[in-house]
Design a protein around this motif. Structure first.
Motif, PDB file in Angstrom:
ATOM      1  N   GLY A 291      25.226  33.482  12.955  1.00 31.77           N
ATOM      2  CA  GLY A 291      23.895  33.975  13.246  1.00 31.77           C
ATOM      3  C   GLY A 291      23.733  34.423  14.676  1.00 31.77           C
ATOM      4  O   GLY A 291      24.638  34.280  15.500  1.00 31.77           O
ATOM      5  N   SER A 292      22.562  34.958  14.948  1.00 34.94           N
ATOM      6  CA  SER A 292      22.209  35.393  16.293  1.00 34.94           C
ATOM      7  C   SER A 292      20.733  35.120  16.517  1.00 34.94           C
ATOM      8  O   SER A 292      19.971  34.913  15.565  1.00 34.94           O
ATOM      9  CB  SER A 292      22.514  36.885  16.472  1.00 34.94           C
ATOM     10  N   GLY A 293      20.353  35.113  17.770  1.00 41.24           N
ATOM     11  CA  GLY A 293      18.956  34.844  18.082  1.00 41.24           C
ATOM     12  C   GLY A 293      18.542  35.441  19.407  1.00 41.24           C
ATOM     13  O   GLY A 293      19.370  35.774  20.261  1.00 41.24           O
ATOM     14  N   THR A 294      17.233  35.579  19.556  1.00 39.11           N
ATOM     15  CA  THR A 294      16.615  36.036  20.792  1.00 39.11           C
ATOM     16  C   THR A 294      15.695  34.927  21.273  1.00 39.11           C
ATOM     17  O   THR A 294      14.976  34.317  20.472  1.00 39.11           O
ATOM     18  CB  THR A 294      15.810  37.332  20.554  1.00 39.11           C
ATOM     19  N   PHE A 295      15.727  34.685  22.572  1.00 34.81           N
ATOM     20  CA  PHE A 295      14.984  33.580  23.166  1.00 34.81           C
ATOM     21  C   PHE A 295      14.157  34.095  24.329  1.00 34.81           C
ATOM     22  O   PHE A 295      14.652  34.868  25.145  1.00 34.81           O
ATOM     23  CB  PHE A 295      15.950  32.493  23.657  1.00 34.81           C
ATOM     24  N   MET A 296      12.893  33.653  24.383  1.00 34.57           N
ATOM     25  CA  MET A 296      12.006  34.017  25.477  1.00 34.57           C
ATOM     26  C   MET A 296      11.979  32.889  26.499  1.00 34.57           C
ATOM     27  O   MET A 296      11.872  31.709  26.117  1.00 34.57           O
ATOM     28  CB  MET A 296      10.577  34.252  24.977  1.00 34.57           C
ATOM     29  N   VAL A 297      12.087  33.237  27.763  1.00 35.33           N
ATOM     30  CA  VAL A 297      12.002  32.270  28.842  1.00 35.33           C
ATOM     31  C   VAL A 297      10.543  32.135  29.244  1.00 35.33           C
ATOM     32  O   VAL A 297       9.864  33.135  29.477  1.00 35.33           O
ATOM     33  CB  VAL A 297      12.862  32.700  30.044  1.00 35.33           C
TER      34      VAL A 297
ATOM     35  N   THR B 213      12.696  30.123  20.724  1.00 37.05           N
ATOM     36  CA  THR B 213      13.301  31.103  19.822  1.00 37.05           C
ATOM     37  C   THR B 213      12.220  32.067  19.362  1.00 37.05           C
ATOM     38  O   THR B 213      11.175  31.646  18.865  1.00 37.05           O
ATOM     39  CB  THR B 213      13.901  30.397  18.588  1.00 37.05           C
ATOM     40  N   ILE B 214      12.473  33.368  19.514  1.00 34.35           N
ATOM     41  CA  ILE B 214      11.507  34.345  19.014  1.00 34.35           C
ATOM     42  C   ILE B 214      12.077  35.162  17.861  1.00 34.35           C
ATOM     43  O   ILE B 214      11.332  35.853  17.170  1.00 34.35           O
ATOM     44  CB  ILE B 214      10.963  35.259  20.133  1.00 34.35           C
ATOM     45  N   GLU B 215      13.391  35.057  17.632  1.00 35.36           N
ATOM     46  CA  GLU B 215      14.009  35.744  16.491  1.00 35.36           C
ATOM     47  C   GLU B 215      15.284  34.999  16.135  1.00 35.36           C
ATOM     48  O   GLU B 215      16.032  34.563  17.013  1.00 35.36           O
ATOM     49  CB  GLU B 215      14.330  37.196  16.870  1.00 35.36           C
ATOM     50  N   LEU B 216      15.503  34.815  14.828  1.00 37.18           N
ATOM     51  CA  LEU B 216      16.687  34.109  14.340  1.00 37.18           C
ATOM     52  C   LEU B 216      17.206  34.838  13.114  1.00 37.18           C
ATOM     53  O   LEU B 216      16.448  35.111  12.180  1.00 37.18           O
ATOM     54  CB  LEU B 216      16.330  32.658  13.974  1.00 37.18           C
ATOM     55  N   LYS B 217      18.492  35.161  13.117  1.00 36.77           N
ATOM     56  CA  LYS B 217      19.147  35.841  11.996  1.00 36.77           C
ATOM     57  C   LYS B 217      20.336  34.996  11.582  1.00 36.77           C
ATOM     58  O   LYS B 217      21.158  34.626  12.411  1.00 36.77           O
ATOM     59  CB  LYS B 217      19.617  37.230  12.442  1.00 36.77           C
ATOM     60  N   VAL B 218      20.407  34.662  10.298  1.00 37.38           N
ATOM     61  CA  VAL B 218      21.507  33.845   9.791  1.00 37.38           C
ATOM     62  C   VAL B 218      22.140  34.538   8.592  1.00 37.38           C
ATOM     63  O   VAL B 218      21.441  35.006   7.694  1.00 37.38           O
ATOM     64  CB  VAL B 218      21.017  32.433   9.376  1.00 37.38           C
ATOM     65  N   ASN B 219      23.464  34.575   8.573  1.00 35.43           N
ATOM     66  CA  ASN B 219      24.235  35.055   7.428  1.00 35.43           C
ATOM     67  C   ASN B 219      24.970  33.864   6.840  1.00 35.43           C
ATOM     68  O   ASN B 219      25.716  33.182   7.553  1.00 35.43           O
ATOM     69  CB  ASN B 219      25.261  36.110   7.847  1.00 35.43           C
TER      70      ASN B 219
ATOM     71  N   ALA C 102      21.981  25.005   7.924  1.00 31.30           N
ATOM     72  CA  ALA C 102      22.812  25.861   8.779  1.00 31.30           C
ATOM     73  C   ALA C 102      21.955  26.597   9.803  1.00 31.30           C
ATOM     74  O   ALA C 102      22.354  26.742  10.962  1.00 31.30           O
ATOM     75  CB  ALA C 102      23.610  26.848   7.939  1.00 31.30           C
ATOM     76  N   ALA C 103      20.772  27.050   9.398  1.00 31.74           N
ATOM     77  CA  ALA C 103      19.891  27.765  10.325  1.00 31.74           C
ATOM     78  C   ALA C 103      19.483  26.870  11.495  1.00 31.74           C
ATOM     79  O   ALA C 103      19.485  27.310  12.652  1.00 31.74           O
ATOM     80  CB  ALA C 103      18.657  28.270   9.585  1.00 31.74           C
ATOM     81  N   THR C 104      19.158  25.624  11.215  1.00 35.23           N
ATOM     82  CA  THR C 104      18.768  24.695  12.280  1.00 35.23           C
ATOM     83  C   THR C 104      19.948  24.383  13.181  1.00 35.23           C
ATOM     84  O   THR C 104      19.809  24.292  14.409  1.00 35.23           O
ATOM     85  CB  THR C 104      18.181  23.410  11.681  1.00 35.23           C
ATOM     86  N   LEU C 105      21.112  24.218  12.605  1.00 33.82           N
ATOM     87  CA  LEU C 105      22.320  23.970  13.384  1.00 33.82           C
ATOM     88  C   LEU C 105      22.593  25.149  14.328  1.00 33.82           C
ATOM     89  O   LEU C 105      22.846  24.964  15.528  1.00 33.82           O
ATOM     90  CB  LEU C 105      23.488  23.748  12.422  1.00 33.82           C
ATOM     91  N   ILE C 106      22.503  26.365  13.810  1.00 27.75           N
ATOM     92  CA  ILE C 106      22.720  27.568  14.610  1.00 27.75           C
ATOM     93  C   ILE C 106      21.671  27.688  15.708  1.00 27.75           C
ATOM     94  O   ILE C 106      21.987  27.943  16.874  1.00 27.75           O
ATOM     95  CB  ILE C 106      22.745  28.818  13.694  1.00 27.75           C
ATOM     96  N   ASP C 107      20.405  27.506  15.362  1.00 27.67           N
ATOM     97  CA  ASP C 107      19.323  27.619  16.337  1.00 27.67           C
ATOM     98  C   ASP C 107      19.465  26.563  17.429  1.00 27.67           C
ATOM     99  O   ASP C 107      19.275  26.857  18.613  1.00 27.67           O
ATOM    100  CB  ASP C 107      17.972  27.493  15.628  1.00 27.67           C
TER     101      ASP C 107
ATOM    102  N   ALA D 287      21.883  35.216  21.952  1.00 31.48           N
ATOM    103  CA  ALA D 287      23.045  34.355  21.735  1.00 31.48           C
ATOM    104  C   ALA D 287      23.538  34.532  20.310  1.00 31.48           C
ATOM    105  O   ALA D 287      22.822  35.066  19.457  1.00 31.48           O
ATOM    106  CB  ALA D 287      22.665  32.892  21.979  1.00 31.48           C
ATOM    107  N   ASP D 288      24.774  34.080  20.067  1.00 32.64           N
ATOM    108  CA  ASP D 288      25.296  34.064  18.704  1.00 32.64           C
ATOM    109  C   ASP D 288      25.996  32.740  18.449  1.00 32.64           C
ATOM    110  O   ASP D 288      26.289  31.989  19.379  1.00 32.64           O
ATOM    111  CB  ASP D 288      26.203  35.257  18.402  1.00 32.64           C
ATOM    112  N   ALA D 289      26.232  32.447  17.175  1.00 34.29           N
ATOM    113  CA  ALA D 289      26.850  31.169  16.806  1.00 34.29           C
ATOM    114  C   ALA D 289      27.577  31.299  15.486  1.00 34.29           C
ATOM    115  O   ALA D 289      27.238  32.155  14.654  1.00 34.29           O
ATOM    116  CB  ALA D 289      25.787  30.071  16.707  1.00 34.29           C
TER     117      ALA D 289
END
Length: 121
Positions: free
Chosen positions: A112-118, A63-69, A39-44, A97-99
């Motif tokens: 989940g949600s994540g933070t991404f660096m450009v 991806t610099i941060e990934l949170k999954v519930n 699920a984490a990979t799918l969300i990311d 972003a969120d998913a």
């Protein structure tokens, strides 16, 4: 990764992306459930593709941060899952972003949600 996970991109629009996936017993952990990394990979993956829609073709991101519930178990009988992701914030150098991962009847399996660096061009 898509082949290993039995997933594919099925929709992409400005600021959003959707994947479908079909987990099987080959994705099990020792507890005889689909590993949480599935699920984490799918969300990311979905969030990353959503972010990519907001970037110029030559820009990179990571991806610099990934949170999954995890809210429901996934196993070989779960069937087809969909993961839809949306960009929440698009900045010059950071995105968020969120998913959600849902089943065929709309039941929530994970979110989940994540933070991404450009990366600079």
């Amino acid at each position: 990764m898509a082949e290993t996970m039995n997933m594919r991109l099925i929709m992409v629009e400005d600021g959003s992306a959707k994947f479908e996936a079909n987990p099987t017993e080959r994705h099990y952990n020792p507890q005889m459930r689909v590993h949480g990394g599935y699920a984490a990979t799918l969300i990311d993956s979905a969030m990353g593709c959503a972010v990519q829609t907001k970037l110029p073709a030559d820009a990179g991101y990571g991806t610099i941060e990934l949170k999954v519930n995890y809210v429901r178990k996934i196993d070989g009988n779960t069937g087809r899952l969909e993961c839809i992701a949306h960009v929440i914030h698009s900045g010059r150098s950071m995105f968020t972003a969120d998913a959600k991962v849902v089943g065929g009847q709309g039941q929530l399996y994970a979110h989940g949600s994540g933070t991404f660096m450009v990366y600079p061009k």
